[in-house]
Scaffold this active site. Structure first.
Site, PDB file in Angstrom:
ATOM      1  CG  HIS A 100      -0.164   0.125   2.519  1.00  0.00           C
ATOM      2  ND1 HIS A 100       0.556  -0.930   3.038  1.00  0.00           N
ATOM      3  CD2 HIS A 100       0.015   1.141   3.391  1.00  0.00           C
ATOM      4  CE1 HIS A 100       1.131  -0.581   4.169  1.00  0.00           C
ATOM      5  NE2 HIS A 100       0.831   0.697   4.407  1.00  0.00           N
ATOM      6  CG  ASP A 102       1.565   5.022   4.817  1.00  0.00           C
ATOM      7  OD1 ASP A 102       1.169   3.839   4.929  1.00  0.00           O
ATOM      8  OD2 ASP A 102       2.690   5.410   5.188  1.00  0.00           O
ATOM      9  CG  HIS A 259       5.040   0.874   2.987  1.00  0.00           C
ATOM     10  ND1 HIS A 259       4.420   2.012   2.527  1.00  0.00           N
ATOM     11  CD2 HIS A 259       4.534   0.662   4.221  1.00  0.00           C
ATOM     12  CE1 HIS A 259       3.588   2.466   3.434  1.00  0.00           C
ATOM     13  NE2 HIS A 259       3.625   1.656   4.486  1.00  0.00           N
ATOM     14  NE  ARG A 274       2.263   5.095   9.803  1.00  0.00           N
ATOM     15  CZ  ARG A 274       1.585   4.813   8.703  1.00  0.00           C
ATOM     16  NH1 ARG A 274       1.934   3.779   7.964  1.00  0.00           N
ATOM     17  NH2 ARG A 274       0.555   5.521   8.358  1.00  0.00           N
TER      18      ARG A 274
HETATM   19  C1  SIN Z   1       3.170   0.649   7.808  1.00  0.00           C
HETATM   20  O1  SIN Z   1       3.418   1.813   8.046  1.00  0.00           O
HETATM   21  O2  SIN Z   1       2.491   0.296   6.871  1.00  0.00           O
HETATM   22  C2  SIN Z   1       3.771  -0.399   8.727  1.00  0.00           C
HETATM   23  C3  SIN Z   1       5.116  -0.760   8.241  1.00  0.00           C
HETATM   24  C4  SIN Z   1       5.790  -1.708   9.165  1.00  0.00           C
HETATM   25  O3  SIN Z   1       5.266  -2.028  10.239  1.00  0.00           O
HETATM   26  O4  SIN Z   1       6.887  -2.140   8.829  1.00  0.00           O
END
Ligand code: SIN
Length: 289
Positions: A100, A102, A259, A274
């Protein structure tokens, strides 16, 4: 302070050494980080000991912070979410466990994301990124010309529930996810090919979690073409893989990457913090025609 930038894979990802985020990032270092982001789409730093204040401060140097839909922020830090799966949470799906970009369903999705590893298992729970410029550029001229004019619908409503079918239905209870956010549940249209405002390059802007269909088409009609594009976009040669260690930081550009977090660490705790930065309406090629 001299910076060393080392590419991590052929077309995406670089590690930056020589920056201590805790003691502050000056304008010169910030400019180098920005130019590395343009060149490599995702950059990594090791051995940073960040407090949540420090994470917010660093993120705010990159752009305005964005409050996240669906996920409750960390107490006292409105712009930070915890990405957490506890050791005793087994056989469940994880946050970000499918490819995806974000919050692509927002009218103005975040430009950048910063992820800081607080407590991660050794050799597990890696994250992969893929280069969506390369995915676009690898297609034939005729296909690209068609895609240049198409738009796709995105919605947060379906997260983890529809495309692709979840392999594991239960999601980590450690993530404080609250459903039913009208702004995020709405289906929104974005160009399939997005022009990056800084690099000027074209990138595919669709993803398997949030893209529901092409504008003007049904889900079943859209699926075969979307699946073809996802298969192209996730070719191994367009990706890089990052092995987290406590104190690692990743910064990525959601405008030209996807990612995925790898769900291979049942029995281990994994905690990252995050932030999301910038909010920018995706612009296509034929926007003003
Ligand atoms: C995400 O921000 O999609 C999670 C990425 C992760 O946990 O490595």
């Amino acid at each position: 302070m001299s910076l060393i930038i080392t590419p991590l894979a052929a077309v995406i990802g670089a590690e930056i050494e020589g920056i201590d985020i805790v003691s502050g990032v000056d304008d010169k270092a910030l400019a180098r980080i920005r130019s590395a982001l343009i060149e490599y789409q995702v950059v990594f730093f090791r051995d940073q000991k960040l407090s949540l204040d420090g994470l917010e401060e660093f993120s705010a140097r990159l752009g305005p912070l964005l409050r996240v839909p669906y996920v409750e922020p960390v107490d006292g830090h409105q712009n930070v979410i915890a990405v957490l799966k506890e050791a005793d949470e087994a056989q469940i799906s994880i946050f970000g466990g499918e490819w995806h970009s974000d919050f692509s369903y927002l009218e103005s999705p975040p430009s950048l994301t910063v992820l800081y590893a607080e407590d991660v298992p050794d050799g597990r729970g890696d994250t992969l990124w893929t280069n969506m410029y390369a995915a676009y550029e690898g297609l034939s001229d005729g296909f690209r010309r068609k895609l240049d004019r198409m738009r796709a619908m995105h919605s947060g409503h379906i997260y983890g529930a529809k495309r692709p079918r979840p392999t594991r239905l239960k999601t980590s209870q450690s993530m404080k996810i609250r459903r039913g956010n009208p702004e995020a549940d709405e289906e929104r249209s974005h160009p399939v090919v997005r022009v990056h405002p800084e690099s000027g390059r074209r990138a595919l802007f669709i993803n398997p979690i949030y893209t529901t269909r092409f504008e003007g088409m049904g889900e079943n009609e859209s699926s075969p073409l979307l699946d073809t594009l996802y298969a192209e976009a996730t070719r191994p040669e367009y990706t890089c893989r990052f092995e987290w260690r406590d104190g690692s930081v990743a910064v990525w550009d959601n405008r030209c990457t996807m990612h995925i977090a790898i769900n291979d660490y049942d029995g281990f705790r994994r905690l990252l913090y995050r932030t999301t930065v910038g909010a920018e309406r995706p612009v296509g090629l034929h926007e003003n025609e």
